[in-house]
Design a protein around this motif. Sequence first.
Motif, PDB file in Angstrom:
ATOM      1  N   ALA A 245       0.820  -1.212   0.000  1.00 58.99           N
ATOM      2  CA  ALA A 245       0.000   0.000   0.000  1.00 58.99           C
ATOM      3  C   ALA A 245       0.853   1.261   0.000  1.00 58.99           C
ATOM      4  CB  ALA A 245      -0.930  -0.003   1.213  1.00 58.99           C
ATOM      5  N   GLY A 246       2.180   1.097   0.127  1.00 59.20           N
ATOM      6  CA  GLY A 246       3.088   2.227   0.021  1.00 59.20           C
ATOM      7  C   GLY A 246       3.563   2.811   1.331  1.00 59.20           C
ATOM      8  N   PHE A 247       3.251   2.156   2.448  1.00 58.06           N
ATOM      9  CA  PHE A 247       3.680   2.681   3.741  1.00 58.06           C
ATOM     10  C   PHE A 247       5.033   2.107   4.147  1.00 58.06           C
ATOM     11  CE2 PHE A 247      -0.793   3.596   3.799  1.00 58.06           C
ATOM     12  CZ  PHE A 247      -0.873   4.800   4.482  1.00 58.06           C
ATOM     13  N   GLN A 248       5.710   2.837   5.027  1.00 56.64           N
ATOM     14  CA  GLN A 248       6.967   2.338   5.581  1.00 56.64           C
ATOM     15  C   GLN A 248       6.655   1.285   6.631  1.00 56.64           C
ATOM     16  OE1 GLN A 248      10.432   5.559   5.125  1.00 56.64           O
ATOM     17  NE2 GLN A 248       9.137   5.956   6.879  1.00 56.64           N
ATOM     18  N   VAL A 249       7.289   0.127   6.478  1.00 52.93           N
ATOM     19  CA  VAL A 249       7.028  -0.995   7.379  1.00 52.93           C
ATOM     20  C   VAL A 249       8.355  -1.562   7.865  1.00 52.93           C
ATOM     21  CG1 VAL A 249       5.916  -3.242   7.647  1.00 52.93           C
ATOM     22  CG2 VAL A 249       4.940  -1.554   6.070  1.00 52.93           C
ATOM     23  N   SER A 250       8.435  -1.776   9.173  1.00 51.75           N
ATOM     24  CA  SER A 250       9.645  -2.350   9.773  1.00 51.75           C
ATOM     25  C   SER A 250       9.322  -3.683  10.436  1.00 51.75           C
ATOM     26  CB  SER A 250      10.228  -1.401  10.831  1.00 51.75           C
ATOM     27  OG  SER A 250      10.801  -0.262  10.234  1.00 51.75           O
ATOM     28  N   LYS A 251      10.353  -4.500  10.562  1.00 46.94           N
ATOM     29  CA  LYS A 251      10.254  -5.740  11.331  1.00 46.94           C
ATOM     30  C   LYS A 251      11.192  -5.617  12.536  1.00 46.94           C
ATOM     31  CE  LYS A 251       8.098  -8.867   9.802  1.00 46.94           C
ATOM     32  NZ  LYS A 251       6.637  -9.155   9.873  1.00 46.94           N
ATOM     33  N   TYR A 252      10.655  -5.923  13.710  1.00 44.27           N
ATOM     34  CA  TYR A 252      11.428  -5.911  14.953  1.00 44.27           C
ATOM     35  C   TYR A 252      12.330  -7.134  14.940  1.00 44.27           C
ATOM     36  CZ  TYR A 252      12.040  -5.692  20.107  1.00 44.27           C
ATOM     37  OH  TYR A 252      12.530  -5.624  21.387  1.00 44.27           O
ATOM     38  N   MET A 253      13.664  -6.912  14.873  1.00 44.72           N
ATOM     39  CA  MET A 253      14.604  -7.994  14.610  1.00 44.72           C
ATOM     40  C   MET A 253      15.629  -8.144  15.735  1.00 44.72           C
ATOM     41  SD  MET A 253      15.227  -7.415  10.526  1.00 44.72           S
ATOM     42  CE  MET A 253      15.887  -9.066  10.279  1.00 44.72           C
ATOM     43  N   PRO A 254      15.353  -9.017  16.701  1.00 48.15           N
ATOM     44  CA  PRO A 254      16.349  -9.298  17.738  1.00 48.15           C
ATOM     45  C   PRO A 254      17.475 -10.159  17.183  1.00 48.15           C
ATOM     46  CG  PRO A 254      14.443 -10.695  18.044  1.00 48.15           C
ATOM     47  CD  PRO A 254      14.112  -9.770  16.910  1.00 48.15           C
ATOM     48  N   PHE A 255      18.673  -9.982  17.724  1.00 48.86           N
ATOM     49  CA  PHE A 255      19.792 -10.831  17.320  1.00 48.86           C
ATOM     50  C   PHE A 255      20.717 -11.031  18.509  1.00 48.86           C
ATOM     51  CE2 PHE A 255      21.591  -6.624  16.813  1.00 48.86           C
ATOM     52  CZ  PHE A 255      22.942  -6.776  17.090  1.00 48.86           C
ATOM     53  N   GLY A 256      21.622 -12.005  18.378  1.00 49.71           N
ATOM     54  CA  GLY A 256      22.564 -12.325  19.448  1.00 49.71           C
ATOM     55  C   GLY A 256      22.601 -13.823  19.664  1.00 49.71           C
ATOM     56  N   PRO A 257      23.518 -14.305  20.501  1.00 49.39           N
ATOM     57  CA  PRO A 257      23.614 -15.741  20.790  1.00 49.39           C
ATOM     58  C   PRO A 257      22.274 -16.298  21.272  1.00 49.39           C
ATOM     59  CG  PRO A 257      25.495 -14.568  21.709  1.00 49.39           C
ATOM     60  CD  PRO A 257      24.538 -13.520  21.218  1.00 49.39           C
ATOM     61  N   VAL A 258      22.014 -17.558  20.927  1.00 49.34           N
ATOM     62  CA  VAL A 258      20.721 -18.172  21.225  1.00 49.34           C
ATOM     63  C   VAL A 258      20.364 -18.045  22.703  1.00 49.34           C
ATOM     64  CG1 VAL A 258      19.393 -20.321  21.171  1.00 49.34           C
ATOM     65  CG2 VAL A 258      20.992 -19.804  19.323  1.00 49.34           C
ATOM     66  N   GLU A 259      21.337 -18.288  23.590  1.00 53.12           N
ATOM     67  CA  GLU A 259      21.022 -18.324  25.015  1.00 53.12           C
ATOM     68  C   GLU A 259      20.536 -16.984  25.560  1.00 53.12           C
ATOM     69  OE1 GLU A 259      25.581 -18.320  24.504  1.00 53.12           O
ATOM     70  OE2 GLU A 259      23.817 -19.344  23.657  1.00 53.12           O
ATOM     71  N   ILE A 260      20.996 -15.851  24.983  1.00 50.49           N
ATOM     72  CA  ILE A 260      20.537 -14.560  25.513  1.00 50.49           C
ATOM     73  C   ILE A 260      19.175 -14.165  24.945  1.00 50.49           C
ATOM     74  CG2 ILE A 260      22.948 -13.798  25.695  1.00 50.49           C
ATOM     75  CD1 ILE A 260      22.160 -11.620  23.595  1.00 50.49           C
TER      76      ILE A 260
END
Length: 517
Positions: free
Chosen positions: A453-468
């Motif tokens: 539809a033309g809107f700005q869209v973000s995805k919340y993207m956590p990263f880091g070692p699996v255990e944390i």
Amino acid sequence: MASRALSQKKLLKSLSHRYFSTRPLNTAASASPSASSSISINLTEKPESILQNQIAALSANTNTNTNNSSYINLHDAEKLFSSVSTTKLLRATANLHLASMEPIVDLGMWVMNSKLMDMEVFRDIVLAFVKHTFYENFCAGENALATENTVRSLNSGGAGLRAMLVYAVEYASDNLSCDRNLEAFLDTVEIAKSLPPSSVSFIIVKLSAICPMKLLERVSDLLRWQYKDSSFNLPWKLDTLPIFSDISPTYHTRKRPEPLTLEEEHDLQLGHQRLLKICQKCLDANVPLTIDAEHTSVQPAIDYLTYSSAIMYNKYDNIVMYGTIQAYLKDAKERLLLASKAADNIGIPMGFKLVRGAYMSSERKLASSLGFESPIHNSIQETHACYNECASFMIDKIANGPGALVLATHNVESGKLAVAKALDLGIGRVSQKLEFAQLYGMSEPLSFGLRNAGFQVSKYMPFGPVEIVIPYLLRRAEENRGLLSASSLDRQLMRYILERIEEETKSSSFLRCTRWL
């Protein structure tokens, strides 16, 4: 105290009348009289009833109301997922199905919190399973290189989505841990700088990672007591925005707390300095910073540090610091109104991320254990109404003045209503003032529909070692209980995947036969 309460109620009444009575979260002017009348407003109704009626009317007219279907098309699966491989779609849907099965969620949470995880061999097996299932679906990667590749893939190749990068650490216990986490957050800004411009929309930080949890609890206690007793002096307190309303929960603080010790004051100053270092790094990199909301036991301290930093760094239309409002809390709307109005009064443009909330079980258990009513709305319908009312207020505000808004939602109706109102008020599709967001690995139909539809869209993207990342993954599992079975969009996605697999299988068989001939 009485005069403050009176002035606060007067302000809230004025703002509520202005934003929730005269300009509700409504669809744009309809192309047809019948479509318009289906969402007409009765100003004698309560705001909650207005929003619920709007949602019901919109839901009933999903297929016939051209006013909304022209904004977000969620029914053309081929168009929605043209940039996503069948393998990725199938894996994502399988993981969401697993996460929606309550017995599996219960078992997983029991295992993660059991002493079995102290056994190295058992722990390694469990983490390996998590890594190749839920982790790969909900997280961007274990290190900088993997995260950069995921962000590039998300932003290019027709996907066109942006990334909210968060090093997924939280709950630090001492200054050493906080300093180590600070370096990780500063490195996250460096990752953002190395990526194509605009591919990273925000850096996300949990303050419990850079200021010890016990200290956040102590500061929250002191702030609550000062709200109860305005004569209670806090010599370390900086200029900030309102962080309580008259209905905010204060049961966490049952008696007058002791002042901070000199060591605690020093640690608080260190925590604030860490936050300011991240602010400066984000300012230099031209990437905004959003502070996540956490438990109500520490949220007052989080809001205090967020707002005091925003006063220092948010200038004119350059909003470096965003706060987060959790709409499942009964005081969410009033706190948003008060903080926003106070920011306007001192000339500070304020950005807010609006979410529903992710700590429901623990909040209700804590309130119940202390003999108090839950701070969370009594029904999901009340939470939806609160979210939409807060969105309405902020969309009105940014359309006519300073500020910015991130609408983090997986709710389709909230997305449709917000899009219609934004366009009705002239907020352009590609606007720096408005961003939609969903969690990475979830609500893909809504993300792609908003993008198309033309809107700005973000995805919340956590990263880091699996255990944390485990605490984050456990919250996602808790949040997803029964979610998939109730989602018509996800059922539609499953049908589409199966049809695509069938078509690809037929095509592959045909090609093999052709080559044999």
